[in-house]
Design an enzyme around this catalytic site. Structure first.
Site, PDB file in Angstrom:
ATOM      1  N   ASP B  23       0.845  -1.201   0.000  1.00 49.14           N
ATOM      2  CA  ASP B  23       0.000   0.000   0.000  1.00 49.14           C
ATOM      3  C   ASP B  23       0.870   1.236   0.000  1.00 49.14           C
ATOM      4  O   ASP B  23       1.790   1.347   0.826  1.00 49.14           O
ATOM      5  CB  ASP B  23      -0.859   0.041   1.276  1.00 49.14           C
ATOM      6  CG  ASP B  23      -2.119  -0.801   1.162  1.00 49.14           C
ATOM      7  OD1 ASP B  23      -2.283  -1.495   0.148  1.00 49.14           O
ATOM      8  OD2 ASP B  23      -2.944  -0.739   2.095  1.00 49.14           O
ATOM      9  N   LYS B  80      -8.196   0.745  -5.277  1.00 51.90           N
ATOM     10  CA  LYS B  80      -9.413   0.192  -4.664  1.00 51.90           C
ATOM     11  C   LYS B  80     -10.658   0.964  -5.072  1.00 51.90           C
ATOM     12  O   LYS B  80     -10.634   2.190  -5.174  1.00 51.90           O
ATOM     13  CB  LYS B  80      -9.304   0.277  -3.127  1.00 51.90           C
ATOM     14  CG  LYS B  80      -8.308  -0.682  -2.493  1.00 51.90           C
ATOM     15  CD  LYS B  80      -8.395  -0.570  -0.977  1.00 51.90           C
ATOM     16  CE  LYS B  80      -7.228  -1.214  -0.268  1.00 51.90           C
ATOM     17  NZ  LYS B  80      -7.248  -2.680  -0.317  1.00 51.90           N
ATOM     18  N   GLY B 152      -5.596  -2.901   8.612  1.00 46.09           N
ATOM     19  CA  GLY B 152      -5.259  -1.757   9.456  1.00 46.09           C
ATOM     20  C   GLY B 152      -5.071  -2.093  10.919  1.00 46.09           C
ATOM     21  O   GLY B 152      -4.994  -1.204  11.766  1.00 46.09           O
ATOM     22  N   ARG B 164      -7.042 -20.475   6.509  1.00 47.44           N
ATOM     23  CA  ARG B 164      -7.345 -21.855   6.915  1.00 47.44           C
ATOM     24  C   ARG B 164      -8.747 -22.258   6.484  1.00 47.44           C
ATOM     25  O   ARG B 164      -8.994 -23.411   6.117  1.00 47.44           O
ATOM     26  CB  ARG B 164      -7.195 -22.004   8.431  1.00 47.44           C
ATOM     27  CG  ARG B 164      -5.743 -22.087   8.884  1.00 47.44           C
ATOM     28  CD  ARG B 164      -5.671 -22.605  10.322  1.00 47.44           C
ATOM     29  NE  ARG B 164      -4.303 -22.605  10.836  1.00 47.44           N
ATOM     30  CZ  ARG B 164      -3.440 -23.603  10.654  1.00 47.44           C
ATOM     31  NH1 ARG B 164      -3.795 -24.675   9.961  1.00 47.44           N
ATOM     32  NH2 ARG B 164      -2.227 -23.524  11.157  1.00 47.44           N
ATOM     33  N   GLY B 213      -3.469  -7.545   7.906  1.00 47.80           N
ATOM     34  CA  GLY B 213      -2.824  -7.757   9.200  1.00 47.80           C
ATOM     35  C   GLY B 213      -1.366  -8.158   9.126  1.00 47.80           C
ATOM     36  O   GLY B 213      -0.725  -8.357  10.156  1.00 47.80           O
TER      37      GLY B 213
END
Lengths: 192, 293
Positions: B23, B80, B152, B164, B213
């Site tokens: 980003d 985006k 974020g 998963r 994350g």
């Protein structure tokens, strides 16, 4: 026969899958010690700046440059073609720089200009080859020792060979046509 | 010559594999990203951590910012648009961005429908929390998938959960008897044809990155070992104390994800990571991942 596939970044798994279909032993190469002993090397599509930085970080660049100068057969597709070139006309990417070609990156424009087209590649026979061009480069200039293997309808050079070095602006690894890889394996075997 | 085909859309995603998409909010950050080895950049007005802090309606970035970033770098530039906001997507396509992220990080424009992405020449990437959501997005034309994670936060826990869940869905479809994929597709709310394809091939038909994350080299390698094809790093780089050093380290850890010695080495002296957030402390209405249908 054992073929290495540079696995720093990009579509290396696709090349490995094709080599497996051709029942060739393959090694993903991320570090210099994985280069020995190889009969040939493939440098895949991906982002040439990213691949170049990663090759510089563990001295893979010099090792591959030396092997190429000593006659190791190498196939480079798209980003791989850029990295094989001695000259890149519009960027600060450090290439391996072993083929006497000048490359222009992103020569057709941005992603919306990426395209598919049938290519005539005489060394592969009469049947057209499916050309997949993604933010593709082109060969702008060549030395006399370089053979152009394929051109677009407008004459643009998109595949080249110099001795045991083979390069394409398009992505044979994204197709089900194995002929381009077979041609490279013939070069490795000394049959071409 | 045919442009905008499914092959060239999914093919660009394949070229990004094994790489890090960063980003960036201006040309200077974009150049740092390219210099440190990013395989693409996401052009934004604000990184997710700031969107979270600012609140209000988050929209497509100002085209001036996107154009400045496209001019500054030669690697692919993504941008985006809001979920369902097909006119923002039309605008991004005209600007010439290489990939559009229909993203839950921005405020959704439609609470029932995502964009019909097959109509565009530019490829789309979309977030998912499980296999059903991934296949719904692919059904609408997404040429690439990413986990949603919780953007974020600098907290990898949600991205792990989502990765998963996708893997678990694939495993269930592969192991189901030949005559039972329909019931599983119904349970997963997945398009049947795609569920059946996975039953046969055992893999997603498009590239799947981790996002939401990732803050450290070990986070990136964790997601790669869990099966991600590459990683997005949002706030994690330019919200840390030494962006260049951290960016280089995350790029190396993504390539050498199976090599703990290199990962340990590149994790040294990175300075402060971005301040993280505990997901449980975030009010439910402020979570981003549940956005999308």
């Amino acid at each position: 026969m054992r073929i290495g596939v540079l696995a720093s970044q990009g579509a290396f798994a696709e090349h490995i899958a094709i080599l497996h279909r051709l029942e060739v032993d393959t090694v993903p190469v991320r570090l210099p010690h994985q280069l020995a002993p190889l009969d040939g090397l493939i440098i895949p599509g991906g982002e040439s700046t990213s691949i170049s930085r990663l090759m510089l970080s563990y001295d893979l660049m010099n090792e591959i440059r030396n092997l190429a100068k000593n006659g190791l057969p190498i196939l480079g597709t798209c980003a791989g073609m850029i990295l094989l070139a001695k000259e890149i006309s519009d960027s600060d990417v450090e290439p391996i720089g072993v083929m006497d070609i000048t490359i222009r990156r992103n020569a057709f424009g941005r992603q919306k200009d990426s395209f598919e087209t049938d290519l005539s590649i005489p060394v592969l026979g009469e049947k057209p080859f499916p050309g997949v061009f993604i933010r593709a480069p082109v060969v702008e200039q060549t030395d006399s020792e370089v053979e152009i293997l394929a051109r677009l309808a407008d004459g643009t050079s998109v595949a080249a060979r110099q001795g045991k070095l083979l390069a394409s602006a398009f992505h044979p690894e994204l197709t089900n046509d194995l002929r381009f890889h077979c041609y490279f394996l013939d070069i490795v075997a000394g049959d071409q | 010559m045919e442009s905008g085909t499914w092959k060239v859309k999914t093919g660009l995603a394949q070229m990004l594999k094994g790489g890090v998409i960063m980003d960036v909010i201006n040309a200077e950050q974009a150049k740092i990203a390219q210099e440190t080895g990013a395989c693409a950049v996401m052009a934004l007005e604000r990184v997710p951590a700031d969107i979270r802090a600012t609140g209000g309606v988050a929209r497509m970035a100002d085209p001036t910012i996107i154009e400045a970033i496209m001019k500054a770098v030669s690697i692919p530039v993504m941008a985006k648009c809001r979920i369902g906001h097909f006119v923002e997507a039309q605008a991004l396509q005209v600007l010439g961005v290489d990939f559009i992220d229909e993203s839950e990080v921005l405020t959704p424009a439609d609470e029932a429908h995502h964009i019909w992405k097959h109509e565009f020449k530019v490829p789309f990437v979309c977030g998912c929390r499980d296999l059903g959501e991934a296949l719904r997005r692919i059904g609408e034309g997404a040429a690439m998938i990413r986990t949603k994670g919780e953007a974020g936060t600098g907290n990898i826990v949600e991205a792990v959960r989502h990765m998963r869940a996708v893997t678990d869905g694939i495993r269930k479809l592969v192991n189901t008897p030949r005559d039972e994929p329909m019931a599983l597709a119904k349970e997963m709310e997945a398009p049947f044809e795609l569920a059946e394809e996975i039953h046969k091939t055992g893999e997603l038909p498009v590239v799947n990155f981790a996002a939401g994350g990732v803050a450290t080299p070990t986070d990136a390698a964790l997601m790669m070992q869990l099966g991600a094809d590459g990683v997005f790093v949002g706030s994690g780089i330019f919200k840390s104390s030494s962006p260049e050093v951290r960016a280089r380290a995350i790029v190396k850890a993504t390539t050498h994800f199976q090599d703990p010695e290199i990962i340990a080495e590149v994790s040294k002296n990175l300075g402060e990571a971005m301040p993280g957030l505990d997901i449980k402390q975030i009010p439910t209405e402020e979570l981003l991942a549940p956005r999308g249908w």
